[in-house]
Design an enzyme around this catalytic site. Structure first.
Site, PDB file in Angstrom:
ATOM      1  N   GLY A  60      40.656   4.035  19.501  1.00  0.00           N
ATOM      2  CA  GLY A  60      39.607   5.188  19.390  1.00  0.00           C
ATOM      3  C   GLY A  60      38.400   4.568  18.745  1.00  0.00           C
ATOM      4  CB  SER A  94      33.744   6.028  21.173  1.00  0.00           C
ATOM      5  OG  SER A  94      34.217   6.993  20.434  1.00  0.00           O
ATOM      6  CG  LEU A 142      46.371   6.753  22.567  1.00  0.00           C
ATOM      7  CD1 LEU A 142      45.682   7.048  21.103  1.00  0.00           C
ATOM      8  CD2 LEU A 142      47.933   6.029  22.373  1.00  0.00           C
ATOM      9  CG  ASN A 156      40.527   6.093  14.170  1.00  0.00           C
ATOM     10  OD1 ASN A 156      40.283   6.604  13.217  1.00  0.00           O
ATOM     11  ND2 ASN A 156      39.769   6.034  15.580  1.00  0.00           N
ATOM     12  CE1 TYR A 180      46.946  23.571  22.252  1.00  0.00           C
ATOM     13  CE2 TYR A 180      44.908  24.467  22.918  1.00  0.00           C
ATOM     14  CZ  TYR A 180      45.337  23.462  22.481  1.00  0.00           C
ATOM     15  OH  TYR A 180      44.663  22.210  22.116  1.00  0.00           O
TER      16      TYR A 180
END
Length: 323
Positions: free
Chosen positions: A33, A35, A87, A113, A189
């Protein structure tokens, strides 16, 4: 912790790296991760100044290339290897892990991360809820597949490390809903609840990984603090962030909250990855670059829950995690 540098809320990643430069030199590190404007990018950028190799990951190849170029522009001598990794997809995780396992060098530190934060309910191709898949199950499988590479870095004086970037949200709610993990239900959810469950799972996984490896791998988890990253600019996350009181109606950070800069936020990840004072504290949880197990909620530190989560996650990925 034993004597050595003292860290605080204001400590930056560069300051931690300077303190432990000898521990970073020669190391091969993978950060997921990465970016731009993210915690992972700042983590990788600082480590790249001193490490032998930094593997950066992202699911978007163009953005990943931009991160690589930005680091290389600032640090021309940096050895950066970009790795496409989604992922939320078992197939992508397996492909990425195979790419790393095909390389010759060992892996000293794996920093989990990357995260999908406050996303709408959606099932992955593997039938999991996206947030828990990306934040917990994917990293679990990735770590499992890279364990031989991690073990290959071990020496009589060095134990490989796995770091899980969790959050203060590990203390929210009642912890991991094991039924929801195996049988996601859109009717039940909640973005915020799922995020807290995923971050609790990160802590439990670090505890159980340290336990099961029996000294072969030291795993740690941490909360980086409240940081204005690229997550705070995503339209689907903004309503949730406003509802929990970190963003105002103008979509700007609420000044009264204790915000950290990106350099301050990445500091604790650096400490978890390299502070030698943690060698005898496997499974520890960090805050402000210091051990802070007292901040853990009971549901995020319960050994029985850690063991149950591990067993269920092995069942989901369809294979045992062996050392």
């Amino acid at each position: 912790m034993s004597t050595g540098p003292t860290f605080s809320f204001a400590t930056t990643a560069d300051e931690v790296a300077t303190a432990f430069v000898n521990e970073i030199k020669g190391k091969n590190v993978l950060v997921t991760g990465t970016s731009l404007k993210s915690l992972g990018f700042e983590t990788a950028r600082v480590i790249a100044k001193h490490a032998n190799l930094v593997i950066i990951t992202g699911y978007n190849a163009e953005r990943l290339k931009l991160s690589e170029e930005t680091i290389k522009k600032e640090i021309p001598q940096a050895n950066i290897y970009p790795l496409v990794l989604d992922l939320s997809s078992f197939a992508s995780v397996r492909k990425a892990a195979a790419e790393i396992n095909a390389r010759t060098e060992p892996l000293h530190v794996l920093i989990n991360n990357a995260a999908a934060s406050f996303v709408d309910f959606k099932l992955t191709a593997d039938g999991l809820e996206t947030q828990l898949a990306t934040d917990h199950v994917g990293p679990f499988l990735f770590t499992k597949l890279l364990t031989p590479k991690l073990l290959a870095s071990a020496t009589p004086t060095y134990t490989p490390r796995v770091v899980f970037v969790s959050s203060a949200a590990q203390a929210v709610g009642t912890g991991v809903d094991f039924d929801a993990l195996e049988n996601p239900d859109p009717a039940k959810y909640s973005k915020q609840v799922a995020y807290g469950q995923a971050k609790s799972a990160n802590v439990l996984t670090a505890i159980e990984l340290s336990k099961r490896s029996k000294g072969k791998i030291n795993a740690y988890s941490l909360q980086p603090g409240l940081i204005f990253t690229n997550i705070f600019e995503k339209e689907d996350s903004i309503p949730t962030l406003q509802s929990i009181g970190v963003l105002g109606e103008d979509k700007k950070a609420i000044a009264e909250r204790p915000w950290k800069t990106l350099p301050q936020g990445a500091a604790t990840t650096l400490a978890a990855a390299f502070d030698p004072r943690l060698n005898d504290k496997p499974g520890a949880f960090l805050d402000d670059s210091t051990v802070a197990d007292h901040l853990l909620a009971p549901h995020s530190s319960d050994p029985a829950k850690a063991e149950r989560l591990w067993n269920i996650t092995e069942k989901i990925i369809g294979e045992a995690f062996v050392f």
